[in-house]
Design an enzyme around this catalytic site. Sequence first.
Site, PDB file in Angstrom:
ATOM      1  N   LYS A   1     123.354  49.973  83.710  1.00  0.00           N
ATOM      2  CA  LYS A   1     123.068  49.127  84.846  1.00  0.00           C
ATOM      3  C   LYS A   1     124.077  47.986  84.836  1.00  0.00           C
ATOM      4  O   LYS A   1     124.666  47.689  83.800  1.00  0.00           O
ATOM      5  CB  LYS A   1     121.621  48.636  84.822  1.00  0.00           C
ATOM      6  CG  LYS A   1     121.123  48.036  83.522  1.00  0.00           C
ATOM      7  CD  LYS A   1     119.597  47.930  83.579  1.00  0.00           C
ATOM      8  CE  LYS A   1     119.008  47.153  82.421  1.00  0.00           C
ATOM      9  NZ  LYS A   1     118.878  47.934  81.190  1.00  0.00           N
TER      10      LYS A   1
ATOM     11  N   SER B   1     119.627  41.939  74.826  1.00  0.00           N
ATOM     12  CA  SER B   1     119.515  41.801  76.276  1.00  0.00           C
ATOM     13  C   SER B   1     118.695  40.604  76.739  1.00  0.00           C
ATOM     14  O   SER B   1     119.077  39.475  76.473  1.00  0.00           O
ATOM     15  CB  SER B   1     118.968  43.104  76.847  1.00  0.00           C
ATOM     16  OG  SER B   1     119.015  43.063  78.236  1.00  0.00           O
ATOM     17  N   HIS B   2     117.563  40.862  77.377  1.00  0.00           N
ATOM     18  CA  HIS B   2     116.784  39.764  77.962  1.00  0.00           C
ATOM     19  C   HIS B   2     115.964  39.013  76.913  1.00  0.00           C
ATOM     20  O   HIS B   2     115.338  38.005  77.227  1.00  0.00           O
ATOM     21  CB  HIS B   2     115.844  40.304  79.038  1.00  0.00           C
ATOM     22  CG  HIS B   2     114.855  41.302  78.509  1.00  0.00           C
ATOM     23  ND1 HIS B   2     115.209  42.597  78.216  1.00  0.00           N
ATOM     24  CD2 HIS B   2     113.550  41.192  78.196  1.00  0.00           C
ATOM     25  CE1 HIS B   2     114.154  43.237  77.751  1.00  0.00           C
ATOM     26  NE2 HIS B   2     113.126  42.408  77.730  1.00  0.00           N
TER      27      HIS B   2
ATOM     28  N   ASP C   1     121.210  38.770  83.144  1.00  0.00           N
ATOM     29  CA  ASP C   1     120.499  38.627  81.869  1.00  0.00           C
ATOM     30  C   ASP C   1     121.463  38.450  80.693  1.00  0.00           C
ATOM     31  O   ASP C   1     122.668  38.313  80.875  1.00  0.00           O
ATOM     32  CB  ASP C   1     119.570  39.820  81.635  1.00  0.00           C
ATOM     33  CG  ASP C   1     120.332  41.093  81.333  1.00  0.00           C
ATOM     34  OD1 ASP C   1     121.478  41.213  81.793  1.00  0.00           O
ATOM     35  OD2 ASP C   1     119.787  41.963  80.625  1.00  0.00           O
TER      36      ASP C   1
ATOM     37  N   ASP D   1     122.881  40.321  78.442  1.00  0.00           N
ATOM     38  CA  ASP D   1     124.047  41.182  78.259  1.00  0.00           C
ATOM     39  C   ASP D   1     124.686  41.614  79.576  1.00  0.00           C
ATOM     40  O   ASP D   1     125.534  42.506  79.586  1.00  0.00           O
ATOM     41  CB  ASP D   1     123.684  42.396  77.403  1.00  0.00           C
ATOM     42  CG  ASP D   1     122.620  43.270  78.047  1.00  0.00           C
ATOM     43  OD1 ASP D   1     121.789  42.737  78.809  1.00  0.00           O
ATOM     44  OD2 ASP D   1     122.616  44.495  77.793  1.00  0.00           O
TER      45      ASP D   1
ATOM     46  N   ASP E   1     123.614  43.239  82.290  1.00  0.00           N
ATOM     47  CA  ASP E   1     123.371  44.485  83.005  1.00  0.00           C
ATOM     48  C   ASP E   1     122.279  44.363  84.065  1.00  0.00           C
ATOM     49  O   ASP E   1     122.057  45.300  84.830  1.00  0.00           O
ATOM     50  CB  ASP E   1     123.091  45.656  82.041  1.00  0.00           C
ATOM     51  CG  ASP E   1     121.945  45.394  81.087  1.00  0.00           C
ATOM     52  OD1 ASP E   1     121.326  44.319  81.165  1.00  0.00           O
ATOM     53  OD2 ASP E   1     121.683  46.276  80.238  1.00  0.00           O
ATOM     54  N   ARG E   2     121.612  43.221  84.124  1.00  0.00           N
ATOM     55  CA  ARG E   2     120.558  43.082  85.141  1.00  0.00           C
ATOM     56  C   ARG E   2     120.942  42.064  86.197  1.00  0.00           C
ATOM     57  O   ARG E   2     121.807  41.224  85.980  1.00  0.00           O
ATOM     58  CB  ARG E   2     119.275  42.588  84.499  1.00  0.00           C
ATOM     59  CG  ARG E   2     118.716  43.534  83.478  1.00  0.00           C
ATOM     60  CD  ARG E   2     117.300  43.140  83.257  1.00  0.00           C
ATOM     61  NE  ARG E   2     116.757  43.770  82.080  1.00  0.00           N
ATOM     62  CZ  ARG E   2     115.491  43.624  81.746  1.00  0.00           C
ATOM     63  NH1 ARG E   2     114.687  42.871  82.474  1.00  0.00           N
ATOM     64  NH2 ARG E   2     115.033  44.224  80.666  1.00  0.00           N
TER      65      ARG E   2
ATOM     66  N   GLU F   1     116.010  50.168  88.472  1.00  0.00           N
ATOM     67  CA  GLU F   1     114.732  49.940  87.806  1.00  0.00           C
ATOM     68  C   GLU F   1     114.090  48.671  88.342  1.00  0.00           C
ATOM     69  O   GLU F   1     114.790  47.724  88.717  1.00  0.00           O
ATOM     70  CB  GLU F   1     114.941  49.779  86.306  1.00  0.00           C
ATOM     71  CG  GLU F   1     115.425  51.022  85.612  1.00  0.00           C
ATOM     72  CD  GLU F   1     115.284  50.888  84.106  1.00  0.00           C
ATOM     73  OE1 GLU F   1     114.268  51.356  83.563  1.00  0.00           O
ATOM     74  OE2 GLU F   1     116.181  50.303  83.475  1.00  0.00           O
ATOM     75  N   GLU F   2     112.773  48.633  88.282  1.00  0.00           N
ATOM     76  CA  GLU F   2     112.021  47.476  88.774  1.00  0.00           C
ATOM     77  C   GLU F   2     112.318  46.212  87.967  1.00  0.00           C
ATOM     78  O   GLU F   2     112.001  45.115  88.394  1.00  0.00           O
ATOM     79  CB  GLU F   2     110.524  47.767  88.772  1.00  0.00           C
ATOM     80  CG  GLU F   2     109.917  48.168  87.425  1.00  0.00           C
ATOM     81  CD  GLU F   2     109.923  47.105  86.369  1.00  0.00           C
ATOM     82  OE1 GLU F   2     109.659  45.945  86.714  1.00  0.00           O
ATOM     83  OE2 GLU F   2     110.213  47.449  85.200  1.00  0.00           O
ATOM     84  N   SER F   3     112.892  46.388  86.775  1.00  0.00           N
ATOM     85  CA  SER F   3     113.162  45.246  85.904  1.00  0.00           C
ATOM     86  C   SER F   3     114.486  44.570  86.244  1.00  0.00           C
ATOM     87  O   SER F   3     115.046  43.862  85.410  1.00  0.00           O
ATOM     88  CB  SER F   3     113.168  45.708  84.457  1.00  0.00           C
ATOM     89  OG  SER F   3     114.048  46.809  84.310  1.00  0.00           O
TER      90      SER F   3
END
Length: 543
Positions: free
Chosen positions: A376, A113-114, A277, A279, A281-282, A363-365
């Site tokens: 997400k 991810s990130h 990000d 992958d 999802d953000r 989420e806050e992220s």
Amino acid sequence: MNSKVVSTQPIEGQMPGTSGLRKKTRVFMQPGYLENFVQATFNAIGGASGKTFVVGGDGRYFNATAIQTILKMATANGAEKVIVGQDGLLSTPAASHLIRMNKTDGGLILSASHNPGGIENDFGVKFNTANGGPAPESITNAIFAETRSILEYSIAATDDVDIHTIGSFSIGEMTVEVVDPVADYQALMASLFDFDKIRELFANGFTMRFDAMHAITGPYANAILANSLGAPKGTVTNGVPKEDFANGHPDPNPVWAKELMDLMMNDNGPDFGAASDGDGDRNMIVGRNIYVTPSDSLAVLVANAHLAPAYADGLSGVARSMPTSGASDRVADKLGIASFETPTGWKFFGNLLDAGKVTICGEESAGTGSDHVREKDGLWAVLLWLNILAERKQSMTEILTDHWKTYGRNYYSRHDYEAIPTDIADTLMSGLIEKLPDLVGQEFSGLKVSAADEFSYIDPVDGSVSHNQGIRIFFESGGRAVFRLSGTGTEGATLRVYLEQYVPTEADHSQETQQALTQVKQAAQQISELASHLGRTEPDVMT
Ligand code: VG1
Ligand code: CO
């Protein structure tokens, strides 16, 4: 086709964290490392025999090699079929959609991810279940248990499969179906949002910048934003996925997406900006001269979701992770819908979504998503924002200030202290836990503690309990500080300190965020004795 059973030994430390198993790429490349984890996963779900899986990843270094290993292990373990994204690519939300759409038994998503990618950086593997969501703790614990007793794995002795050509192939008795990574996801998005309205928005001169950060969302954003919705040329930047994300850190926050921030914090910047990000999802959301904290983004999306066709009938409820600000709770209250507070990590939303208790989670992220998949979804959030902007015909600043006026403003920031020796991080956390019983009533930096605890969660659907999910300290002034250690890092420990201050009065809504959080920050540092543990007070990253 020949399958071999290979003898192996348990390997230490294969415990999945917040989101799958993440390690240095070179660790994953050690003989047997990936194989042990994949076999342990098959064992933990009662074997792969007769099952169908989805496999794909964010394209980082080792992605394609790992996929070949997984395909050979899946066929040797008797799987019936594996659906693979072309070239091994699938964003995490697209993988979740394929798992659900094809009614498969789950999927393996290859991503850290990130975290940065490349041979010297990070790699990861995550197992998602048949509902399309990250495996719950009961399964990740079972996988870990298997990694501790594993003595053999099965793998086919066969040539690599061509994953570059769309179509069906056989590997032994198993079918490999190579699919377009974007098409089904794009169709899903078109079914949720008013694409015509968004096309009209762009046709009328609306400007946008989407930074794919050299990661997986490039092809998705190009297909949807540029080709289908008619966003102007140059809207999607850094849109070609690279194995090492061009040496970047594909974490969409003001620090790592600085290029986008610089462009947006300018009177001549585009109307709307976003980044995703590694992958996909953000999402980071930003307007001209205004950064939208992910917690606020969640709240605004919940308040306005009814403007998009998929959510026109309203939401059943909303869930946020514990460290996420309370902004979405206020919207839920006003809408008269349920709100839930879960531990960090998307796996805790799955049951609520499956049971129909919530429609939107966040989420806050910078993770937001809905019941359309069980992950997400970065582009989903961007498209929902675009749909709302197309309907409201207001600027981002107007929408945010109007939101704060209605609900009050939750100033919010996360401070990350990275690369801390693990023993020091553990001592800081255990010191805090020891103090908890005596904190209420004490004053720090002028703020009186009204409540303090270590967060535990009882899943309202299956009753499972998760302990040790972070420390919460509430202040009488409407402030809150949360402490937890990251579960996605691969080196030392990262301490996350989440700061929040609720301010109801409109006259106080134009403060600078870090300024508005000064007192909470000082109180948090005093209570945790942060300076004496870490030898510093300034974080590496502030989101
Ligand atoms: C971080 C975030 C968390 C997110 C997780 C996976 O976890 O804080 O909100 O769900 O990453 O996101 P941690 O344990 O490091 O705080 V992703 O997009 O990196 O899979
Ligand atoms: Co991610």
